[in-house]
Design an enzyme around this catalytic site. Structure first.
Site, PDB file in Angstrom:
ATOM      1  N   HIS A  62      27.099  35.488  67.970  1.00  0.00           N
ATOM      2  CA  HIS A  62      26.422  36.995  68.172  1.00  0.00           C
ATOM      3  C   HIS A  62      24.936  36.730  68.536  1.00  0.00           C
ATOM      4  CE1 HIS A  62      29.342  39.806  66.409  1.00  0.00           C
ATOM      5  NE2 HIS A  62      29.641  38.760  65.358  1.00  0.00           N
ATOM      6  N   HIS A  70      36.233  40.518  64.856  1.00  0.00           N
ATOM      7  CA  HIS A  70      35.264  39.687  65.703  1.00  0.00           C
ATOM      8  C   HIS A  70      36.163  39.149  66.885  1.00  0.00           C
ATOM      9  CE1 HIS A  70      32.019  36.858  66.314  1.00  0.00           C
ATOM     10  NE2 HIS A  70      33.187  36.092  66.707  1.00  0.00           N
ATOM     11  N   GLU A 104      38.579  36.774  60.870  1.00  0.00           N
ATOM     12  CA  GLU A 104      38.343  38.320  60.721  1.00  0.00           C
ATOM     13  C   GLU A 104      38.642  38.930  61.899  1.00  0.00           C
ATOM     14  OE1 GLU A 104      33.897  37.839  61.493  1.00  0.00           O
ATOM     15  OE2 GLU A 104      33.622  36.985  59.516  1.00  0.00           O
ATOM     16  N   ASP A 132      31.685  42.807  67.142  1.00  0.00           N
ATOM     17  CA  ASP A 132      32.496  43.252  66.289  1.00  0.00           C
ATOM     18  C   ASP A 132      32.988  44.670  66.553  1.00  0.00           C
ATOM     19  OD1 ASP A 132      32.099  40.716  64.908  1.00  0.00           O
ATOM     20  OD2 ASP A 132      30.501  41.588  63.635  1.00  0.00           O
TER      21      ASP A 132
HETATM   22 ZN    ZN Z   1      31.026  39.072  64.201  1.00  0.00          ZN
END
Ligand code: ZN
Length: 177
Positions: free
Chosen positions: A95, A163, A160, A102
């Site tokens: 990021h 993501h 996740e 995300d």
């Molecule tokens: Zn992320």
């Protein structure tokens, strides 16, 4: 910032709700100075491809996080030093390169988020991108989002479902300031 674009300007109509600019995040307070979402331009262009594809299907993307300042990444690691969920500062987050995003999906008929089984930053096993404990419909929706993102040049991660990294994230350096 050079080489970065504001996603709301770059992809008109894109849903953006930067959670770290609000108190609705695991830190419990806003930690971003602005609610504007930034990504490297080539990465944003891929996100635009996904948005176009989803719109043809009656859906859209909602961006929960995009570029993340290095200072915020250090603060997150201090609070949650678990490399499954937060990148250690010495490695840095994708990021913080402007090369990760995300996202979830929004039903354009209702304007509501699709049910994906967990909220953003759910640090539980249910957040796993492949989660056999979820109802088949939710697993299928996660797979669909993953397929759409992969087709445009992103790759998901195991822990996740929301993501995604640009497949060539290494070519975008960390922004240290
Ligand atoms: Zn992320």
């Amino acid at each position: 910032m050079l080489g970065f674009v504001d996603l709301t300007e770059f992809i008109p109509g894109l849903h953006v709700e930067l959670r770290y600019a609000t108190a609705r995040n695991f830190l419990g307070r806003p930690v971003y100075p602005s609610p504007r979402a930034w990504l490297r331009e080539p990465v944003a262009a891929r996100l635009a491809v996904v948005e176009t594809s989803l719109r043809r299907q009656g859906w859209g993307l909602k961006v929960w996080d995009a570029f993340r300042p290095a200072a915020v990444q250090r603060e997150m690691w201090r609070i949650l030093p678990d490399p499954c969920f937060v990148a250690p500062p010495e490695r840095g987050s994708r990021h913080t390169r402007g090369a990760a995003v995300d996202v979830t999906v929004v039903d354009l008929r209702t304007g509501l988020e699709g049910d994906m089984g967990t909220d953003f930053d759910d640090f539980s096993p249910l957040a796993a991108s492949e989660c056999p404990d979820l109802p088949a419909e939710l697993q299928a929706r996660r797979q669909w989002l993953r397929r759409e993102m992969q087709a445009a040049g992103f790759s998901g991660i195991r822990s996740e479902w929301w993501h995604f990294d640009a497949v060539d994230w290494e070519q975008f350096p960390l922004v240290e300031s």
